[in-house]
Design a protein around this motif. Sequence first.
Motif, PDB file in Angstrom:
ATOM      1  N   ILE A  12      11.414 -98.673 -68.404  1.00 45.80           N
ATOM      2  CA  ILE A  12      10.338 -97.751 -68.040  1.00 45.80           C
ATOM      3  C   ILE A  12      10.728 -96.976 -66.784  1.00 45.80           C
ATOM      4  N   GLY A  13      11.371 -97.645 -65.847  1.00 44.37           N
ATOM      5  CA  GLY A  13      11.827 -96.992 -64.626  1.00 44.37           C
ATOM      6  C   GLY A  13      12.829 -95.886 -64.889  1.00 44.37           C
ATOM      7  N   TYR A  14      13.735 -96.124 -65.827  1.00 44.76           N
ATOM      8  CA  TYR A  14      14.708 -95.083 -66.171  1.00 44.76           C
ATOM      9  C   TYR A  14      14.021 -93.850 -66.743  1.00 44.76           C
ATOM     10  N   VAL A  15      13.055 -94.044 -67.606  1.00 40.63           N
ATOM     11  CA  VAL A  15      12.357 -92.916 -68.223  1.00 40.63           C
ATOM     12  C   VAL A  15      11.542 -92.154 -67.177  1.00 40.63           C
ATOM     13  N   VAL A  16      10.774 -92.877 -66.370  1.00 43.23           N
ATOM     14  CA  VAL A  16       9.933 -92.233 -65.350  1.00 43.23           C
ATOM     15  C   VAL A  16      10.799 -91.515 -64.317  1.00 43.23           C
ATOM     16  N   GLY A  17      11.865 -92.161 -63.866  1.00 41.37           N
ATOM     17  CA  GLY A  17      12.753 -91.538 -62.878  1.00 41.37           C
ATOM     18  C   GLY A  17      13.434 -90.291 -63.412  1.00 41.37           C
ATOM     19  N   ALA A  18      13.907 -90.358 -64.639  1.00 36.89           N
ATOM     20  CA  ALA A  18      14.569 -89.197 -65.233  1.00 36.89           C
ATOM     21  C   ALA A  18      13.596 -88.043 -65.411  1.00 36.89           C
ATOM     22  N   GLN A  19      12.386 -88.344 -65.855  1.00 38.02           N
ATOM     23  CA  GLN A  19      11.393 -87.283 -66.028  1.00 38.02           C
ATOM     24  C   GLN A  19      10.998 -86.671 -64.688  1.00 38.02           C
ATOM     25  N   SER A  23      11.710 -82.774 -64.001  1.00 40.44           N
ATOM     26  CA  SER A  23      10.574 -81.906 -63.660  1.00 40.44           C
ATOM     27  C   SER A  23      10.774 -81.231 -62.310  1.00 40.44           C
ATOM     28  N   PHE A  24      11.304 -81.977 -61.338  1.00 45.89           N
ATOM     29  CA  PHE A  24      11.568 -81.381 -60.027  1.00 45.89           C
ATOM     30  C   PHE A  24      12.615 -80.286 -60.136  1.00 45.89           C
ATOM     31  N   ALA A  25      13.724 -80.583 -60.807  1.00 45.63           N
ATOM     32  CA  ALA A  25      14.812 -79.608 -60.918  1.00 45.63           C
ATOM     33  C   ALA A  25      14.362 -78.356 -61.665  1.00 45.63           C
ATOM     34  N   PRO A  44       2.858 -80.254 -57.795  1.00 42.96           N
ATOM     35  CA  PRO A  44       3.877 -79.412 -57.169  1.00 42.96           C
ATOM     36  C   PRO A  44       5.255 -80.066 -57.311  1.00 42.96           C
ATOM     37  N   SER A  45       6.282 -79.274 -57.130  1.00 45.61           N
ATOM     38  CA  SER A  45       7.634 -79.775 -57.400  1.00 45.61           C
ATOM     39  C   SER A  45       8.025 -80.954 -56.505  1.00 45.61           C
ATOM     40  N   THR A  46       7.564 -80.988 -55.270  1.00 47.68           N
ATOM     41  CA  THR A  46       7.942 -82.098 -54.392  1.00 47.68           C
ATOM     42  C   THR A  46       7.282 -83.414 -54.816  1.00 47.68           C
ATOM     43  N   ALA A  47       6.133 -83.348 -55.467  1.00 50.46           N
ATOM     44  CA  ALA A  47       5.485 -84.574 -55.933  1.00 50.46           C
ATOM     45  C   ALA A  47       6.298 -85.243 -57.039  1.00 50.46           C
ATOM     46  N   TYR A  48       7.053 -84.458 -57.770  1.00 50.55           N
ATOM     47  CA  TYR A  48       7.902 -85.048 -58.806  1.00 50.55           C
ATOM     48  C   TYR A  48       9.032 -85.880 -58.202  1.00 50.55           C
ATOM     49  N   LEU A  49       9.408 -85.596 -56.973  1.00 51.92           N
ATOM     50  CA  LEU A  49      10.382 -86.466 -56.299  1.00 51.92           C
ATOM     51  C   LEU A  49       9.770 -87.841 -56.035  1.00 51.92           C
ATOM     52  N   GLY A  50       8.478 -87.860 -55.729  1.00 53.51           N
ATOM     53  CA  GLY A  50       7.785 -89.139 -55.571  1.00 53.51           C
ATOM     54  C   GLY A  50       7.755 -89.927 -56.866  1.00 53.51           C
ATOM     55  N   ILE A  51       7.575 -89.237 -57.974  1.00 53.44           N
ATOM     56  CA  ILE A  51       7.599 -89.904 -59.273  1.00 53.44           C
ATOM     57  C   ILE A  51       8.996 -90.457 -59.554  1.00 53.44           C
ATOM     58  N   ALA A  53      11.007 -91.487 -57.269  1.00 57.85           N
ATOM     59  CA  ALA A  53      11.122 -92.663 -56.401  1.00 57.85           C
ATOM     60  C   ALA A  53      10.407 -93.867 -57.010  1.00 57.85           C
ATOM     61  N   VAL A  54       9.278 -93.632 -57.658  1.00 56.20           N
ATOM     62  CA  VAL A  54       8.582 -94.718 -58.358  1.00 56.20           C
ATOM     63  C   VAL A  54       9.467 -95.260 -59.480  1.00 56.20           C
ATOM     64  N   GLY A  55      10.132 -94.375 -60.185  1.00 52.98           N
ATOM     65  CA  GLY A  55      11.062 -94.809 -61.232  1.00 52.98           C
ATOM     66  C   GLY A  55      12.193 -95.650 -60.669  1.00 52.98           C
ATOM     67  N   LEU A  56      12.720 -95.241 -59.530  1.00 55.79           N
ATOM     68  CA  LEU A  56      13.779 -96.015 -58.881  1.00 55.79           C
ATOM     69  C   LEU A  56      13.269 -97.391 -58.454  1.00 55.79           C
ATOM     70  N   ALA A  57      12.045 -97.448 -57.942  1.00 57.88           N
ATOM     71  CA  ALA A  57      11.464 -98.730 -57.548  1.00 57.88           C
ATOM     72  C   ALA A  57      11.270 -99.646 -58.759  1.00 57.88           C
ATOM     73  N   LEU A  58      10.881 -99.073 -59.891  1.00 57.02           N
ATOM     74  CA  LEU A  58      10.746 -99.874 -61.111  1.00 57.02           C
ATOM     75  C   LEU A  58      12.097-100.406 -61.581  1.00 57.02           C
ATOM     76  N   ILE A  59      13.122 -99.593 -61.451  1.00 59.97           N
ATOM     77  CA  ILE A  59      14.469-100.041 -61.837  1.00 59.97           C
ATOM     78  C   ILE A  59      14.906-101.208 -60.961  1.00 59.97           C
ATOM     79  N   VAL A  60      14.738-101.062 -59.660  1.00 67.09           N
ATOM     80  CA  VAL A  60      15.142-102.131 -58.732  1.00 67.09           C
ATOM     81  C   VAL A  60      14.327-103.394 -58.981  1.00 67.09           C
TER      82      VAL A  60
END
Length: 75
Positions: A12-19, A23-25, A44-51, A53-60
């Motif tokens: 789930i973390g991989y999917v959320v992080g990739a999306q 989306s940011f890019a 906004p585009s910067t909020a997608y960086l937070g998403i 980061a949530v994906g990265l936290a799920l991966i870890v």
Amino acid sequence: MRTTIGYTVESIGYVVGAQGLVSFASQAFFGTEWGWMHKVVDLPSTAYLGIAAVGLALIVGGVKTRKTPQRQKAA
């Protein structure tokens, strides 16, 4: 059981992080909407960086859950 949960959270973390990254890019560099996140939330585009980061936290969290040694029950 921990292994299954770890793999699930990690996947789930991989999917959320990739999306989040896609989306940011797409918003920041191309001015368009890619992926499916923009269909769920309009951020906004910067909020997608937070998403992302949530994906990265799920991966870890998934990797740590998967790698913790299981306690053996005393008979």
